[in-house]
Enzyme design. Structure first.
Site, short mmCIF file in Angstrom:
data_model
loop_
_atom_site.label_atom_id
_atom_site.label_comp_id
_atom_site.label_asym_id
_atom_site.label_seq_id
_atom_site.Cartn_x
_atom_site.Cartn_y
_atom_site.Cartn_z
N CYS A 307 1.87 3.16 -5.59
CA CYS A 307 1.17 2.99 -4.32
C CYS A 307 0.83 4.34 -3.70
CB CYS A 307 2.00 2.15 -3.35
SG CYS A 307 3.65 2.78 -3.01
N HIS A 882 6.63 2.46 1.08
CA HIS A 882 5.37 1.93 0.55
C HIS A 882 4.21 2.66 1.22
CE1 HIS A 882 2.63 -0.82 -1.31
NE2 HIS A 882 2.18 -1.27 -0.15
#
Length: 957
Positions: A307, A882
């Site tokens: 990510c 994230h």
């Protein structure tokens, strides 16, 4: 009778008695040989129009005889020409050896009317056939042909002509290692399309021709439109394929050989290459090509902790001028394959493929596997699938793209010069010019700026001023000097459950500051507190009051124990001693011998104050029984036989904890308890061969719920710490005591739920509110004077030694697109933390005019206003997190939220959050320029990153 030749248009005529061997009447076609790169020879017929040639007064019925030099003069001109050196790229011509030797005999004879006249130049013996005019194989210079330079060839053609229909055999001089050579045989390549590998087209090329000419020939042969993008592959002998990335090199440098298959591949409409698509996804590819969405609104598949890469790519993909640069293929002319600091153009090409796919409008999401592989190949830190920092990848990617697209092919040495008292304007201009002499790419044009660095020596006061380029600004966040720590307080009162507290302490404080902060909540004096780090049911560390708080991480479980004011660990001068207490349960070990047992730690350890004069096993047993009384139940009267009081008074009849009675062979140790591991009194009891707890005195087991053993700090066996005599127990080193429970006794008398219970103090509910920070404050901190650290001193040229100088950075020139990195991650020797401070940043009209020290006029102030175009977000902490992206589409002006393969529209009020990590700002004058360019080719889009249209939005916060 021999006669002299008549020449006309390169055809050879001979007349005897006015009877021509070749009769020519009226207008006729003059052949002109044209050499075609494709290897075929075309004869272009040129009509001799009488109207066009009237001015020349040439009678087409009579050949015009040209003036021919004497035979000796011919010989000298030709032989002198043959002796000239070979020069790379020059044209030389092949002449049949037979004709040339006949010509030599003729010119040396000295008689123009001799019967040895060679006639027209005839190279028929050099060709395999008279259709394709392909040279015979194995021709040898001096035996089959001679080589003539272009001038000598043209002389002979003018004097004698060329046999009708034969093409001139022109060849180039090529450079080989340590020599030059005329390339007699051209390279024959088999050109095929990727979609039709079974239909090759043969084409001939010189070794000096560029690979770009091969590509151009293939495009012409296969009728590829100018808008379509193509690339070449070569098929090796073993059947594998290799990309011809650099089309600027020659056929020789590319090591192309005759008979080699060259495959031309055409990019699909969706931006992918056919060779990059697995066979089992071809149907999916067709479906994707049928899909038509907004270009740029395309997700990136998470390959496993990638990510961070997806976030950086989405931000960079939404920089308008950079994306246009790749979409319009301007990068192809600037690929730098020979830069030793670059990646041979591979990173730039991999990124270009990614951009073309994302902006084709034919994908909902794409898989960046090829790009990930390329990044890992050139930057080993990004190999595998570990989580990384999006800003670190962004830094690598910008540097890699710059070097792959650097227009400077050979970097010159540039000496860095100090200001030496010169005006800033002059020094800054010199520094920027020097930077551009070595670095000139689209990345420099888009992202590079210039700041002023001022260093001042603390001893001599010497001032050093330099101007350095930057690609992004890493700005610090205002850091609080306070720290919030969560601890558990364990009181000496056994009735009180442990209390959870949230304490505010100095970030650079000591353990004593933590105790002082807790004292305000509990009323317990800091002198009666001991701080320990508990991990896996044992003490990982017991802290001293003078130790730094920086050694405690936020994830550590910190327990603060109340002890008596007279107690301390290991200090014989105190009246009380503090004993670390562990809880263990005896469990059957996985062993063939059932008489052995294992011991496992459980529960929370304790720090217990014990009077030194009462330090005996019995006293310690009752003290610990009292400390555990909240969750350990005493035996009821039904569990005891008559005469309990007498038994308790008669110590000789009850074995003391840790003592073995006669006749008992079971000596429970620690992990695998053997007879020698148990703590005993002054004399060890004999051991027999009767295993098992059945030989223990039953009344002892009933009266004592557990047994005590000395252990080390890990909770395992320790045989040398305790000695018991008539005066009690003494120790030679730091004692740790283990309370060992039998499973049945633990089940009956130990309440695990109550033991694990704790209460929260009111302070736990309090949240330390952090005031939001303005982005301008971070930029001010960036330009604040700071002192260099000991690890990074500056060498003062005046003092001739390294100094901890003061340093100040000032902004001098800002780029078109400004990247601002918020330094949320803080790393020190003892701690790592993420700052979750809310940084408030403007979406529009970020004004940098007050931070730029370069002299400005009223009109130039508009050059320092920026609008936000993208944000890289990081959610979570240091160990896990994230990354996502907010980005404004350059065509629609709509903001979107990119979360790996998912893309959703968002409103502008959702962009600002505590997760903002890297900000991308575009200068307003650049945005206006790009909009003007776009409006000339298509309908104008909405204002840059304006308010989104009404639709369904996702709440990302």
């Amino acid at each position: 009778m021999a006669v002299a030749p008549w020449l006309y248009g390169g055809l050879c005529f001979r007349f005897r008695d006015q009877n021509p061997e070749v009769a020519v009447e009226g207008p006729f076609l003059l052949p002109a040989a044209v050499t075609v790169r494709g290897g075929q020879m075309a004869m272009a017929a040129v009509a001799a129009n009488p109207a066009d040639t009237a001015a020349t007064a040439v009678d087409h019925r009579k050949p015009q005889r040209e003036k021919v030099p004497g035979l000796e003069s011919q010989r000298r001109q030709i032989e002198n020409g043959r002796r000239r050196p070979l020069r790379v790229g020059e044209s030389w011509f092949l002449v049949g050896h037979h004709w040339y030797k006949q010509w030599e005999v003729y010119v040396r004879g000295g008689n123009q009317d001799s019967s040895t006249f060679p006639g027209c130049i005839n190279n028929a013996e050099l060709f395999e056939d008279q259709v394709n005019w392909r040279l015979k194989k194995g021709l040898v210079e001096g035996e089959d042909y001679v080589l003539l330079p272009a001038a000598a060839w043209h002389y002979l053609v003018n004097w004698y002509g060329l046999e009708h229909g034969q093409p001139p055999i022109e060849r180039k001089v090529v450079e080989l290692p340590s020599t030059h050579k005329v390339e007699v045989y051209s390279v024959e390549l088999l050109l095929v399309r990727h979609s039709d590998m079974d239909t090759p087209h043969t084409a001939q090329f010189s070794q000096t021709d560029s690979v770009d000419l091969v590509l151009h020939t293939a495009r012409e042969q296969f009728l590829v439109s100018p808008q379509e993008e193509t690339r070449l592959w070569i098929k090796n002998a073993e059947g594998s394929f290799e990309r011809l990335c650099n089309t600027r090199v020659t056929v020789l440098d590319a090591a192309l050989k005759t008979g080699q298959v060259v495959v031309m591949e055409t990019r699909n409409k969706d931006g992918t290459w056919p060779s990059a698509q697995p066979h089992d996804t071809r149907s999916t590819l067709e479906e994707e090509e049928d899909f038509q969405g907004q270009p740029g609104i395309c997700g990136l598949t998470n390959l496993g902790n990638t990510c961070f890469m997806n976030s950086a790519l989405q931000c960079l993909s939404n920089v308008p001028q950079l994306t246009e640069y790749f979409l319009k293929n301007r990068y192809l002319e600037e690929l730098n394959f020979c830069n030793p600091l670059g990646m041979k153009g591979e990173i730039a090409q991999a990124y270009a493929d990614l951009v073309k796919q994302a902006w084709s409008g034919h994908h909902r999401s794409i898989v960046p596997q090829v790009f990930k592989t390329k990044v890992g190949h050139f930057a080993s830190q990004f190999l595998g699938y570990q989580q990384h920092d999006s800003q670190e990848l962004l830094s690598f990617l910008l540097d890699g793209l710059h070097e792959d697209l650097n227009r400077i092919k050979k970097k010159e040495y540039v000496e860095l010069c100090d200001a030496a008292g010169r005006p800033d304007q002059e020094v800054a201009q010199e520094a920027w010019q020097n930077h551009k002499r070595r670095n000139d790419s689209v990345i420099v044009d888009t992202f590079h700026g210039l700041f002023k660095s001022t260093l001042v020596c603390p001893d001599c006061g010497n001032v050093s001023v330099t101007f350095d380029p930057f690609c992004y600004l890493s700005v610090p966040l205002p850091v609080s000097h306070k720290r919030v720590m969560e601890v558990f307080f364990v009181s000496m009162d056994p009735r009180r459950k442990p209390e959870q507290h949230r304490l505010v302490v100095p970030k650079k404080g000591k353990i004593s500051d933590l105790c002082v902060a807790l004292a305000k909540h509990t009323g317990i004096s800091p002198e009666r507190m001991m701080v320990a780090d508990v991990f896996s049911h044992r003490f990982y560390k017991i802290y001293q009051l003078e130790e730094s708080l920086s050694s405690i991480l936020d994830r550590d479980d910190i327990f603060i124990y109340e002890v008596s004011g007279r107690a301390a660990i290991g200090e014989n001068s105190r009246e009380d001693v503090v004993l670390p207490i562990y809880l263990r349960e005896r469990t059957p070990a996985r062993d063939y011998n059932s008489s052995y047992y294992g011991l496992m730690l459980f529960g929370h350890p304790l720090l217990v104050s014990v009077p030194r004069d009462r330090l005996s096993w019995d006293a310690l047993y009752h003290i610990l029984l009292y400390r555990l009384s909240r969750y350990v139940t005493r035996p009821s009267s039904d569990d005891e036989d008559d005469g309990d009081e007498k038994d308790l008074e008669d110590k000789d009849r009850l074995p003391k904890p840790g003592r073995v009675t006669e006749g008992s062979s079971q000596d429970p140790g620690l992990e695998q308890a053997g007879p020698s591991s148990r703590v005993v009194s002054r004399s060890r009891a004999p051991v027999d061969n009767s295993p098992g707890p059945s030989h223990w005195p039953q009344r002892a087991r009933r009266k004592h719920l557990f047994t005590l053993h000395t252990v080390n700090s890990n909770g395992t066996s320790d045989r040398s710490t305790f000695n018991e005599d008539t005066h009690g127990v003494s120790f030679s080193s730091q004692p740790y005591i283990a309370i060992d429970w039998e499973p049945e006794m633990k089940k009956r008398y130990y309440d695990e739920v109550e033991a694990e219970g704790y209460v929260k103090h009111d302070c736990v509910g309090y949240v330390l509110k952090k005031a939001p920070v303005q982005l301008q404050e971070c930029i001010e901190l960036f330009t604040t004077v700071e002192t260099l650290e000991k690890e990074n001193p500056w060498y003062c040229p005046t003092c001739k030694q390294h100094q901890l100088a003061t340093k100040k950075l000032d902004l001098w020139m800002l780029p078109e697109t400004l990247i601002i990195h918020l330094k949320r991650f803080s790393y020190t020797k003892f701690s790592r933390e993420k700052l979750d401070t809310l940084v408030e940043f403007p979406i529009r009209d970020l004004d940098f005019s007050e931070f730029v020290i370069k002299p400005q006029n009223d009109s130039s102030r508009e050059l320092y206003k920026y609008d936000l175009i993208a944000v890289s977000n990081h959610y979570g902490g240091l160990r896990d997190g994230h990354y996502t992206t907010f980005a404004c589409n350059k065509d629609s002006g709509q903001w979107h939220y990119f979360d790996d393969s998912s893309v959703s529209p968002v409103t502008e009020n959702q962009i600002e959050s505590k997760a903002a990590y890297v900000l991308f700002y575009q200068r307003q004058d650049v945005a206006r320029r790009l909009q003007t360019q776009a409006s000339s080719s298509k309908p104008p889009a909405s204002s840059a990153c304006g308010a989104p249209p009404k639709s369904e939005f996702v709440d990302v916060n």
